[in-house]
Design a protein around this motif. Structure first.
Motif, short mmCIF file in Angstrom:
data_model
loop_
_atom_site.label_atom_id
_atom_site.label_comp_id
_atom_site.label_asym_id
_atom_site.label_seq_id
_atom_site.Cartn_x
_atom_site.Cartn_y
_atom_site.Cartn_z
N UNK A 179 0.74 -1.18 -0.01
CA UNK A 179 -0.14 -0.01 -0.01
C UNK A 179 0.87 1.34 0.06
N UNK A 180 2.04 1.01 0.52
CA UNK A 180 2.84 2.42 0.26
C UNK A 180 3.52 2.50 -1.02
N UNK A 181 4.36 1.24 -1.19
CA UNK A 181 5.18 1.22 -2.17
C UNK A 181 4.63 1.32 -3.82
N UNK A 182 3.26 1.07 -3.86
CA UNK A 182 2.60 0.94 -5.04
C UNK A 182 1.29 1.91 -4.84
N UNK A 183 1.47 3.12 -3.76
CA UNK A 183 0.23 3.88 -3.70
C UNK A 183 -0.21 4.58 -4.92
N UNK A 184 0.71 4.69 -6.16
CA UNK A 184 -0.06 5.37 -7.39
C UNK A 184 -1.06 4.49 -8.12
N UNK A 185 -1.21 3.35 -7.53
CA UNK A 185 -2.18 2.42 -8.05
C UNK A 185 -3.60 2.42 -7.55
N UNK A 186 -3.57 2.59 -6.18
CA UNK A 186 -4.89 2.61 -5.41
C UNK A 186 -5.90 3.04 -6.14
N UNK A 187 -6.17 4.02 -6.75
CA UNK A 187 -7.16 4.86 -7.35
C UNK A 187 -7.33 4.64 -8.85
N UNK A 188 -6.30 3.92 -9.42
CA UNK A 188 -6.30 3.85 -10.77
C UNK A 188 -6.53 2.53 -11.16
N UNK A 189 -5.46 1.43 -11.06
CA UNK A 189 -5.65 0.10 -11.47
C UNK A 189 -6.40 -0.75 -10.35
N UNK A 190 -6.32 -0.62 -9.29
CA UNK A 190 -7.07 -1.42 -8.30
C UNK A 190 -8.64 -1.67 -8.78
N UNK A 191 -9.20 -0.41 -8.79
CA UNK A 191 -10.69 -0.47 -9.02
C UNK A 191 -10.95 -1.00 -10.43
N UNK A 192 -10.06 -0.81 -11.27
CA UNK A 192 -10.33 -1.71 -12.51
C UNK A 192 -9.87 -3.14 -12.69
N UNK A 193 -8.93 -3.51 -11.77
CA UNK A 193 -8.80 -4.87 -11.63
C UNK A 193 -10.06 -5.46 -10.86
N UNK A 194 -10.59 -5.04 -9.69
CA UNK A 194 -11.60 -5.60 -8.99
C UNK A 194 -12.71 -5.65 -9.72
N UNK A 195 -12.95 -4.65 -10.62
CA UNK A 195 -14.23 -4.73 -11.62
C UNK A 195 -14.32 -5.69 -12.70
N UNK A 196 -12.92 -6.23 -13.03
CA UNK A 196 -12.64 -7.26 -13.99
C UNK A 196 -12.62 -8.60 -13.22
#
Length: 176
Positions: free
Chosen positions: A61-78
C-alpha cells in the motif's frame, strides 16, 4: 532456474508466462507503477481473468500507492482479487512504517515462478529511454522449488485478505 538480468530480460519472460496461464496467477509486488509495462501486465491479467484464470494480486500500500485509485478499481471490476499489504494510514506511520512487504513474486499455475529484485516499473527496462541505467536481477523458477514461493504467497494472501486460502493440491503442480 534461469537468471534474468534487468527488466529487458524479465518482462518478456513474465508476459509470456502469464499468456500461458491456465489455472491461476498469483502476483505480489512492493512497487507496481502505472506506466507502460504496468499497464501491459494489467491488460493481460484482465484478459486471463476473462478466460477463467484465477488472478490474485497483493500490492504494498505504500510502495504501490500510485495504483490505489487507478489500477486497483479496474482490476476488481474485472473480477481480479486484489488486496493491499498492510493498508497505509497516516496515523499509523510512527510505529508501522517499517512493516512493508518488499516481495516481488509471481506464481503461475503452481509450476512457474518469478522472484528477485525487479519491481513492475519501466525504469527497470534499459531498452526504454531512461535517465539512469538500472541493474537488477530476477529468477525464473520451474518445478518443485515454486512450491515454497506459493506457500509464502498463500500466507501473505490470508494475512491481507482475511480469507483462508488453503494449501491445496490445485496450487502445487506435481506433473512436471
Amino acid at each position: 532456474v534461469r537468471l534474468l538480468k534487468n527488466g529487458e530480460e524479465k518482462f518478456p519472460n513474465l508476459l509470456e508466462a502469464i499468456r500461458h496461464a491456465t489455472h491461476h496467477i498469483h502476483i505480489e509486488y512492493y512497487i507496481y507503477e502505472y506506466d507502460d509495462i504496468g499497464t501491459e501486465i494489467i491488460e493481460l491479467l484482465i484478459q486471463k481473468a476473462k478466460e477463467g484464470v484465477e488472478v490474485r494480486l497483493i500490492y504494498d500500500d505504500f510502495g504501490s500507492r500510485s495504483i490505489r485509485k487507478t489500477i486497483v478499481p479496474k482490476l476488481k471490476k474485472s473480477g481480479i482479487k486484489v488486496f493491499a499489504f498492510y493498508k497505509f494510514k497516516l496515523f499509523r506511520v510512527a510505529n508501522r512504517l517499517n512493516y512493508r512487504n518488499h516481495r516481488k513474486i509471481v506464481i503461475i499455475d503452481g509450476e512457474t515462478a518469478f522472484m528477485g529484485g525487479i519491481n513492475i516499473s519501466d525504469k527497470y527496462d534499459n531498452s526504454k529511454q531512461n535517465k539512469l541505467y538500472w541493474r537488477d536481477t530476477h529468477l525464473k523458477i520451474k518445478g518443485e522449488a515454486v512450491w515454497s514461493l506459493q506457500n509464502i504467497f498463500i500466507a501473505d494472501w490470508n494475512f491481507c485478505s482475511g480469507e483462508n486460502l488453503g494449501v491445496e493440491a490445485m496450487f502445487f503442480k506435481r506433473d512436471f
